[in-house]
Design a protein around this motif. Structure first.
Motif, PDB file in Angstrom:
ATOM      1  N   SER A 293     -28.895 -61.705  30.147  1.00  0.00           N
ATOM      2  CA  SER A 293     -30.147 -61.067  30.534  1.00  0.00           C
ATOM      3  C   SER A 293     -31.180 -62.109  30.933  1.00  0.00           C
ATOM      4  CB  SER A 293     -30.701 -60.232  29.373  1.00  0.00           C
ATOM      5  OG  SER A 293     -31.114 -61.079  28.309  1.00  0.00           O
ATOM      6  N   THR A 294     -32.197 -61.659  31.669  1.00  0.00           N
ATOM      7  CA  THR A 294     -33.281 -62.561  32.044  1.00  0.00           C
ATOM      8  C   THR A 294     -34.024 -63.047  30.804  1.00  0.00           C
ATOM      9  OG1 THR A 294     -34.759 -60.675  32.377  1.00  0.00           O
ATOM     10  CG2 THR A 294     -33.568 -61.492  34.301  1.00  0.00           C
ATOM     11  N   GLU A 295     -34.117 -62.172  29.800  1.00  0.00           N
ATOM     12  CA  GLU A 295     -34.790 -62.553  28.557  1.00  0.00           C
ATOM     13  C   GLU A 295     -34.041 -63.686  27.863  1.00  0.00           C
ATOM     14  OE1 GLU A 295     -35.972 -58.637  29.867  1.00  0.00           O
ATOM     15  OE2 GLU A 295     -33.972 -59.409  29.342  1.00  0.00           O
ATOM     16  N   GLN A 296     -32.718 -63.600  27.862  1.00  0.00           N
ATOM     17  CA  GLN A 296     -31.913 -64.648  27.235  1.00  0.00           C
ATOM     18  C   GLN A 296     -32.109 -65.981  27.958  1.00  0.00           C
ATOM     19  OE1 GLN A 296     -27.658 -64.329  27.712  1.00  0.00           O
ATOM     20  NE2 GLN A 296     -27.211 -65.537  25.879  1.00  0.00           N
ATOM     21  N   SER A 298     -34.718 -66.915  29.873  1.00  0.00           N
ATOM     22  CA  SER A 298     -36.083 -67.402  29.654  1.00  0.00           C
ATOM     23  C   SER A 298     -36.237 -68.006  28.269  1.00  0.00           C
ATOM     24  CB  SER A 298     -37.082 -66.258  29.853  1.00  0.00           C
ATOM     25  OG  SER A 298     -37.081 -65.831  31.199  1.00  0.00           O
ATOM     26  N   GLN A 299     -35.653 -67.362  27.271  1.00  0.00           N
ATOM     27  CA  GLN A 299     -35.745 -67.874  25.909  1.00  0.00           C
ATOM     28  C   GLN A 299     -35.020 -69.204  25.768  1.00  0.00           C
ATOM     29  OE1 GLN A 299     -37.777 -66.590  23.539  1.00  0.00           O
ATOM     30  NE2 GLN A 299     -37.289 -68.555  22.589  1.00  0.00           N
TER      31      GLN A 299
END
Length: 679
Positions: A293-296, A298-299
């Motif tokens: 995911s994009t969240e993964q 970015s994190q």
């Protein structure tokens, strides 16, 4: 017009006939090959027999492989020896290529036949590679809009054609801006500090242009020595500004400004994502990647930035203190960074990059690279004969137990008409044919300084690392043992894992035994001395905090360009980059800096919403290399790496391959340790 029957671009009996190819061959070859492909598609569509591998996948693959190989040759020539005639032929035919492959991806009849293959009783009996090819095809049909309504399919196709044309123009603007710029210096005293080889290259460039004195361009081997060594601060500022404003609104030639192209490309990608039912283009990009995911992503990037920032702050404080106290630079500017860093490195570690460079003549480096490859994988690399696109290009073959398993072209030097950077591309993939195994062929391209008269080219250690990196990509392509084209070599490998073998190879550039094999001093012929090696090793992680933050900055910029952040916050591209720099960077970038206008990776090179792959894959490569460190570099580990990573290509997921090699999931510890950022 060239007769298609004698056209060298449609001759697939062996290697490309570069000596016979002209721009006039392009259109008739592409026309003929497209007609053949369309005929095969029609035949498959109208075949009433139930779908099988033999009546769907094989004929489609046979036809499209020829088209892809021919277009690959044309694209390669467009990148390494651009001419007005070739550029015109390329741009004329690119829309036809894009149109065909877009229509192919949207073909609902073909999509249903692949689904039938997947759901049919024979699927369980298929080999692992064939299963993966079918699964990938179904995924790609969906990502190509095969399930869209007719009007949306039409718009999707228009978007693909427009993005392809805009991306090509983006690259051409950079190339034109790079080739057009020249800085003429008549006064040798203004060039104080530059090493002799850089001066010789500039003198040669001036002579070729029938000018006196010295001539500098924006090709990396030409401008970077000025930034790194020139004592004249104003000269450094001049060439820094020229390089960081090329192809921009602040560049010398407004007709090559990429500002509007970036906006158009981003808008079209966003529209494509919405057509496919995704919130943004980053989500589309990640479907075929390891990251979930994009969240993964970015994190991951923000976590890496947090780990690197204390080291980066320390790096910058030391550099500023040194610049002020030793160089008299009270206000360290961007155009001073390379110069001050080189001076600090020389003082701290008592050596310069120029001193190291004298130990790496091209023949010795190439021999050393081939030797370590032989040690690791038991293969022999030998000179070979082939038609090439330039006299500087060399050709080699790879053998195992006397049997040919791959070949590659090596194009090392920068020149006008050649795109900057370094890359590997495939000329032909491995596959099983009626005549036996078709062996893979690769293009390996760099932009190093060409040799001076009566002397070999000499490489900086960074250039040696670049060569090993690209050769790692080449080995991934050429040492595959998969016989199905769709997943042999790099084909089918997730984009954020494709850098694993290339970054893995970089590690050997720091091994004492390897450096002994590939070094010979320009005067004495002696290999790299242990004392200098120890200094290099001590300096290996010099400014690694700053370098890591730079990669994170670019990766986060790329992700936020494509994950909806830009629209959500109503930011321009420049404003977004400024915001990320304020968040991530510890060093102020000049307001005139327009790096993004030449960021080919994401606007023209396939890395859109994927630039994070470099750091992501670096976790994998550092962890993989740790296995060699733990085992003491034994040959068994090399064979295991070849078997579990290189040989399997894209026939299984990258995570499965990594676990098969390492025995567990990847961990970040090795990367932090290798970068000197682990307490």
């Amino acid at each position: 017009m060239t007769n298609p029957n004698t056209n060298p671009l449609v001759d697939f009996t062996d290697l490309p006939r570069f000596d016979a190819i002209t721009a006039d061959d392009v259109a008739p070859a592409i026309t003929a090959l497209l007609e053949q492909c369309k005929a095969v598609v029609t035949q498959i569509e109208n075949d009433p027999v139930s779908a099988t591998w033999e009546n769907v996948v094989e004929p489609l693959e046979n036809a499209t492989e020829k088209l892809s190989r021919a277009w690959g040759i044309i694209s390669h020539l467009h990148g390494v020896c651009d001419t007005p005639e070739l550029r015109a032929a390329y741009n004329e035919n690119q829309p036809l290529i894009t149109e065909f492959f877009t229509a192919l991806g949207q073909n609902l009849v073909l999509f249903k036949k692949y689904q039938a293959l997947h759901d049919g009783p024979e699927f369980t009996a298929y080999s692992v590679p064939r299963k993966k090819i079918i699964q990938n095809a179904i995924r790609d049909f969906k990502l190509s809009g095969a399930e869209l309504a007719a009007d949306k399919k039409l718009r999707y196709a228009e978007i693909q054609e427009q993005v392809a044309a805009l991306s090509t123009k983006f690259s051409e603007n950079i190339l034109d801006a790079t080739n057009h710029y020249s800085l003429h210096i008549d006064n040798a005293e203004a060039l104080a500090g530059l090493p002799e080889d850089a001066l010789l290259a500039a003198r040669t460039k001036a002579e070729q242009a029938e000018q006196s004195g010295y001539l500098f361009g924006l090709q990396f081997p030409s401008f970077y020595p000025v930034l790194q060594y020139a004592n004249d601060r104003a000269l450094r500022a001049t060439i820094y500004r020229a390089n960081t404003t090329k192809a921009s609104d602040l560049g010398e030639n407004p007709e090559w400004d990429n500002t509007e192209l970036m906006q158009q490309i981003l808008a079209l990608r966003n529209e494509e994502a919405h057509l496919l039912g995704y919130a943004n283009f980053a989500q589309v990009s990640l479907v075929a990647k390891m990251a979930e995911s994009t969240e993964q992503v970015s994190q991951f990037l923000l976590d890496l930035a947090a780990r690197a920032q204390p080291f980066a702050v320390k790096d910058l404080e030391e550099l500023r203190h040194f610049a002020k106290e030793t160089l008299g630079l009270d206000d360290l500017q961007a155009h001073d960074i390379a110069y001050a860093s080189e001076k600090l490195r020389e003082q701290r570690y008592a050596f310069s990059e120029q001193e190291v460079k004298q130990y790496f003549p091209e023949p010795q480096v190439i021999q050393g690279l081939f030797s370590i490859t032989n040690t690791l994988y038991g293969v022999d690399i030998k000179p070979d004969q082939a038609s090439t696109w330039h006299p500087d290009v060399k050709f080699f073959r790879i053998e195992k137990n006397g049997q040919l398993i791959g070949q590659f072209y090596l194009d090392l030097y920068a020149r006008d008409g050649k795109q900057g950077g370094a890359w590997m591309d495939d000329a032909r993939g491995r596959r099983s044919t009626a005549d036996g195994i078709q062996t893979p062929v690769a293009y390996l391209t760099c932009n190093f300084t060409a040799p001076a008269a009566n002397a070999p080219a000499y490489f900086t250690h960074d250039e040696v690392i670049t060569l090993f990196h690209e050769f790692g990509h080449g080995l991934h392509h050429m040492l595959t043992q998969v016989d199905e084209l769709g997943v042999s070599g790099l084909s089918g490998v997730e984009w954020d894992a494709v850098e694993l073998p290339s970054q893995f190879m970089e590690n050997f550039c720091w091994e004492w035994e390897v450096l002994q094999q590939m070094s010979a001093h320009s005067d004495t012929g002696q290999p790299l001395p242990r004392a200098l090696y120890d200094k290099m090793l001590a300096a290996k992680n010099f400014q690694s905090g700053l370098q890591t933050l730079r990669q994170v900055e670019l990766s986060l910029f790329d992700m936020r360009l494509h994950d909806g952040y830009l629209e959500q916050h109503q930011l321009s591209v420049q404003a977004l980059l400024n915001q990320i720099r304020a968040q991530i960077s510890v060093m102020k970038t000049p307001e005139f800096n327009r790096f993004q206008h030449a960021f080919s990776h994401i606007f023209a090179g396939g890395y859109a919403a994927g630039y994070f792959s470099y750091k992501w894959a670096e976790v994998l490569s550092a962890d993989a290399y740790a296995a060699f460190e733990e085992a003491g570099n034994n040959a068994e580990i090399g064979i295991k790496f070849q078997k579990e990573i290189l040989a399997v290509g894209g026939s299984r997921t990258a995570l499965e391959s990594f676990i098969a090699f390492r025995g567990r999931a990847p961990e970040i510890d090795a990367l932090l340790r290798h970068s000197g950022m682990k307490s």
